[in-house]
Motif scaffolding. Structure first.
Motif, PDB file in Angstrom:
ATOM      1  N   VAL A 174       0.891  -1.173   0.000  1.00  0.00           N
ATOM      2  CA  VAL A 174       0.000   0.000   0.000  1.00  0.00           C
ATOM      3  C   VAL A 174       0.923   1.216   0.000  1.00  0.00           C
ATOM      4  O   VAL A 174       1.795   1.316   0.847  1.00  0.00           O
ATOM      5  N   HIS A 175       0.764   2.108  -0.960  1.00  0.00           N
ATOM      6  CA  HIS A 175       1.659   3.278  -0.922  1.00  0.00           C
ATOM      7  C   HIS A 175       0.904   4.601  -0.841  1.00  0.00           C
ATOM      8  O   HIS A 175       1.501   5.656  -0.920  1.00  0.00           O
ATOM      9  N   GLU A 176      -0.415   4.511  -0.700  1.00  0.00           N
ATOM     10  CA  GLU A 176      -1.157   5.762  -0.481  1.00  0.00           C
ATOM     11  C   GLU A 176      -2.311   5.500   0.469  1.00  0.00           C
ATOM     12  O   GLU A 176      -3.053   4.534   0.300  1.00  0.00           O
ATOM     13  N   VAL A 177      -2.453   6.368   1.466  1.00  0.00           N
ATOM     14  CA  VAL A 177      -3.591   6.266   2.376  1.00  0.00           C
ATOM     15  C   VAL A 177      -4.341   7.594   2.352  1.00  0.00           C
ATOM     16  O   VAL A 177      -3.732   8.659   2.518  1.00  0.00           O
ATOM     17  N   VAL A 178      -5.642   7.520   2.121  1.00  0.00           N
ATOM     18  CA  VAL A 178      -6.476   8.730   2.123  1.00  0.00           C
ATOM     19  C   VAL A 178      -7.303   8.735   3.396  1.00  0.00           C
ATOM     20  O   VAL A 178      -8.022   7.763   3.677  1.00  0.00           O
ATOM     21  N   LEU A 179      -7.171   9.787   4.198  1.00  0.00           N
ATOM     22  CA  LEU A 179      -7.962   9.880   5.434  1.00  0.00           C
ATOM     23  C   LEU A 179      -9.111  10.850   5.212  1.00  0.00           C
ATOM     24  O   LEU A 179      -8.894  11.978   4.740  1.00  0.00           O
ATOM     25  N   LEU A 180     -10.320  10.405   5.538  1.00  0.00           N
ATOM     26  CA  LEU A 180     -11.489  11.258   5.347  1.00  0.00           C
ATOM     27  C   LEU A 180     -11.900  11.887   6.678  1.00  0.00           C
ATOM     28  O   LEU A 180     -12.139  11.173   7.658  1.00  0.00           O
ATOM     29  N   GLY A 181     -11.958  13.215   6.714  1.00  0.00           N
ATOM     30  CA  GLY A 181     -12.378  13.922   7.937  1.00  0.00           C
ATOM     31  C   GLY A 181     -13.697  14.639   7.678  1.00  0.00           C
ATOM     32  O   GLY A 181     -13.836  15.311   6.651  1.00  0.00           O
ATOM     33  N   ARG A 182     -14.627  14.461   8.602  1.00  0.00           N
ATOM     34  CA  ARG A 182     -15.966  15.018   8.401  1.00  0.00           C
ATOM     35  C   ARG A 182     -15.975  16.561   8.388  1.00  0.00           C
ATOM     36  O   ARG A 182     -16.689  17.181   7.647  1.00  0.00           O
ATOM     37  N   ARG A 183     -15.158  17.119   9.294  1.00  0.00           N
ATOM     38  CA  ARG A 183     -15.180  18.582   9.404  1.00  0.00           C
ATOM     39  C   ARG A 183     -13.861  19.174   8.900  1.00  0.00           C
ATOM     40  O   ARG A 183     -13.176  18.522   8.123  1.00  0.00           O
ATOM     41  N   ASP A 184     -13.501  20.360   9.364  1.00  0.00           N
ATOM     42  CA  ASP A 184     -12.263  20.938   8.846  1.00  0.00           C
ATOM     43  C   ASP A 184     -11.055  20.457   9.662  1.00  0.00           C
ATOM     44  O   ASP A 184     -11.214  19.790  10.688  1.00  0.00           O
ATOM     45  N   PHE A 232      -4.906  13.839   3.393  1.00  0.00           N
ATOM     46  CA  PHE A 232      -6.076  14.173   4.216  1.00  0.00           C
ATOM     47  C   PHE A 232      -7.105  14.854   3.318  1.00  0.00           C
ATOM     48  O   PHE A 232      -6.757  15.770   2.579  1.00  0.00           O
ATOM     49  N   LEU A 233      -8.335  14.395   3.412  1.00  0.00           N
ATOM     50  CA  LEU A 233      -9.410  15.055   2.677  1.00  0.00           C
ATOM     51  C   LEU A 233     -10.463  15.463   3.700  1.00  0.00           C
ATOM     52  O   LEU A 233     -11.235  14.621   4.195  1.00  0.00           O
ATOM     53  N   PHE A 234     -10.446  16.765   4.043  1.00  0.00           N
ATOM     54  CA  PHE A 234     -11.397  17.244   5.059  1.00  0.00           C
ATOM     55  C   PHE A 234     -12.732  17.617   4.421  1.00  0.00           C
ATOM     56  O   PHE A 234     -12.841  17.703   3.207  1.00  0.00           O
ATOM     57  N   HIS A 235     -13.720  17.823   5.276  1.00  0.00           N
ATOM     58  CA  HIS A 235     -15.096  18.086   4.822  1.00  0.00           C
ATOM     59  C   HIS A 235     -15.541  17.006   3.852  1.00  0.00           C
ATOM     60  O   HIS A 235     -16.075  17.287   2.775  1.00  0.00           O
ATOM     61  N   SER A 236     -15.289  15.782   4.205  1.00  0.00           N
ATOM     62  CA  SER A 236     -15.662  14.686   3.306  1.00  0.00           C
ATOM     63  C   SER A 236     -16.309  13.555   4.108  1.00  0.00           C
ATOM     64  O   SER A 236     -15.906  13.286   5.240  1.00  0.00           O
ATOM     65  N   THR A 237     -17.304  12.925   3.512  1.00  0.00           N
ATOM     66  CA  THR A 237     -18.054  11.855   4.184  1.00  0.00           C
ATOM     67  C   THR A 237     -18.204  10.689   3.224  1.00  0.00           C
ATOM     68  O   THR A 237     -18.586  10.893   2.069  1.00  0.00           O
ATOM     69  N   PRO A 238     -17.932   9.459   3.685  1.00  0.00           N
ATOM     70  CA  PRO A 238     -18.159   8.320   2.791  1.00  0.00           C
ATOM     71  C   PRO A 238     -19.664   8.056   2.684  1.00  0.00           C
ATOM     72  O   PRO A 238     -20.362   8.103   3.693  1.00  0.00           O
TER      73      PRO A 238
END
Ligand SMILES: Cc1cc2nc3c(=O)[nH]c(=O)nc-3n(C[C@H](O)[C@H](O)[C@H](O)COP(=O)(O)OP(=O)(O)OC[C@H]3O[C@@H](n4cnc5c(N)ncnc54)[C@H](O)[C@@H]3O)c2cc1C
Length: 407
Positions: A174-184, A232-238
């Motif tokens: 695995v060479h990329e991890v995307v973290l989803l954050g609900r808020r800022d 990091f991808l903020f303001h994002s929801t799965p």
């Protein structure tokens, strides 16, 4: 209790090895944090302490019930933690390749009973693996998971990470991890030190995007294999996890719209909850044991004399080792106040009666010597490989190392 009272203390743990999440949660590349276990060992060795591990509290045929504990001791302190995962409640959550941080962490930390690793998608010639994992959540546990997944395997090979995990992580790359954050980003739950630690992983870049500003990187294709990245991808929801027969992508909503994020693995890291124990009142909504400032209460809210809860089982899954030490100090002061004001019921039983009960109920009880024998064996296996230890991952092997012979 040892510092403040003259009590004798019996410590029970359902696993053969004590230490809770310090052994089973704290990341393998944080050996300094695990140093606290040496301090615990001084306490386990105290002549006033009896260690009884591989002993579970519950209502099963080989378990000790809360009622039995209450009968045999003046006071019982439940520090049973929070080891179940909360759910996202979105379609596709149960697809192979979608897992919880709880299971993933237990797997890479060698917890017995969690043998199966995450079924990372291997891909085919027509549909290659993406080399990308998505982690939902931005707390310290999410950051731990991201760090372990993206770290070069040769670095992990110097830690006490479970062999079973090392093998798969080597193979899968695995060479990329995307973290989803609900808020800022300002609202993210991680601590500054853990965030800084990400940029210290050799060869790994950290990038931050805010979905609300329309900043969304292109994540629809396999990740660039020449880079290791944490995004990091903020303001994002799965919204949905998709794939057939296993995870291939996550549909993510940001302020801007919906995005297709290709991934081989999805890990939800959105909080832990305690596992209820029959006989103790449980707050199902909060996932903790019902209590009034650490004193256990029954279903009608009445305080259970001599019953206490502390740590994550009391407060829920927040705060590290330091916060639990404070929680323990407060609980002991409450116990002393209760004892002084006559609110405890002294047990009529002597200690050998409890030991006899446990030995009758549980076939392979492990005491301090057995625990130390497991520890020595693990360290010895580690020396051979230049690692702090190589953990046993099967209860039967631990029981064997503790000196029990197979029947
Ligand atoms: C992935 C992860 C990483 C972390 N990293 C850090 C870090 O780097 N630094 C830091 O300070 N904190 C860290 N923490 C937090 C820290 O581990 C917790 O704050 C702490 O371990 C909680 O302590 P506890 O005693 O409440 O529960 P636990 O540590 O979970 O201990 C509970 C114990 O109870 C036992 N048990 C449970 N149910 C039963 C039963 N029915 N019968 C008998 N025994 C039972 C379990 O086997 C376990 O040993 C991390 C946590 C996680 C999840």
């Amino acid at each position: 209790l040892l510092d403040r009272t003259e009590a004798t203390v019996t410590v029970i743990d359902k696993l053969p090895t004590p230490g809770g999440l310090v052994r089973a949660g704290v990341a393998p590349d944080h050996p300094g944090t695990k140093g606290v276990l040496r301090g615990f060992d001084l306490l386990y060795r105290d002549p006033r302490v009896t260690m009884l591990t591989n002993v579970s509290v519950g209502d099963g045929p080989d378990e000790i019930t809360p009622a039995e504990l209450a009968e045999h001791f003046d006071a019982v302190f439940y520090a049973v933690g929070a080891s179940e995962s909360r759910r996202l409640g979105i379609p596709g959550e149960d697809l192979p390749g979608s897992t919880s941080a709880t299971d993933l962490v237990a797997w890479y930390n060698g917890v017995p009973g969690v043998d199966e690793g995450p079924p990372l998608r291997r891909g085919t010639a027509d549909d290659p693996a993406t080399g990308r994992a998505v982690v939902v959540g931005t707390g310290n546990v999410a950051l731990d998971v991201a760090r372990i997944l993206v770290s070069p395997p040769e670095l992990l090979a110097t830690t006490d990470i479970a062999d079973r995990a090392l093998e798969i992580l080597r193979e899968q790359n695995v060479h990329e991890v995307v973290l989803l954050g609900r808020r800022d980003q300002a609202a993210a739950a991680y601590t500054a030190a853990e965030y800084r630690a990400l940029s210290e992983i050799p060869g790994v870049e950290v990038e931050v995007f805010d979905g609300a500003d329309g900043q969304v990187p292109s994540l629809g294709e396999p990740a660039d294999p020449s880079r290791r990245r944490i995004v990091f991808l903020f303001h994002s929801t799965p919204e949905e996890i998709v794939g057939n027969p296993q995870v291939q992508a996550v549909t993510v909503r940001t302020g801007e719209g919906r995005h297709h994020v290709a991934a081989d693995l999805v890990v939800r890291s959105i909080g832990y909850r305690s596992t209820a124990i029959p006989g103790l009142a449980f707050d199902d909504e909060r996932g903790i044991f019902r209590n009034a400032d650490g004193r256990l209460v029954d279903e009608s809210g009445e305080v259970v004399p001599g019953g206490y809860v502390l740590g994550w089982a009391k407060r829920g899954p927040s705060g590290g080792i330091g916060a639990n030490k404070k929680c323990a100090t407060e609980t002991v002061e409450d116990f002393i106040a209760d004892a002084a004001s006559g609110r405890l019921q002294r047990t009529q039983r002597n200690k050998s009666e409890f030991t006899a009960l446990v030995r009758k109920r549980v076939r392979t009880v492990i005491g301090y010597r057995g625990m130390r024998a497991i520890d020595r064996r693990e360290r010895r296996r580690g020396v051979e490989q230049g690692r702090p230890r190589v953990k046993f991952t099967q209860v039967a092997d631990m029981v064997g190392a503790a000196g029990w012979r197979k029947a």
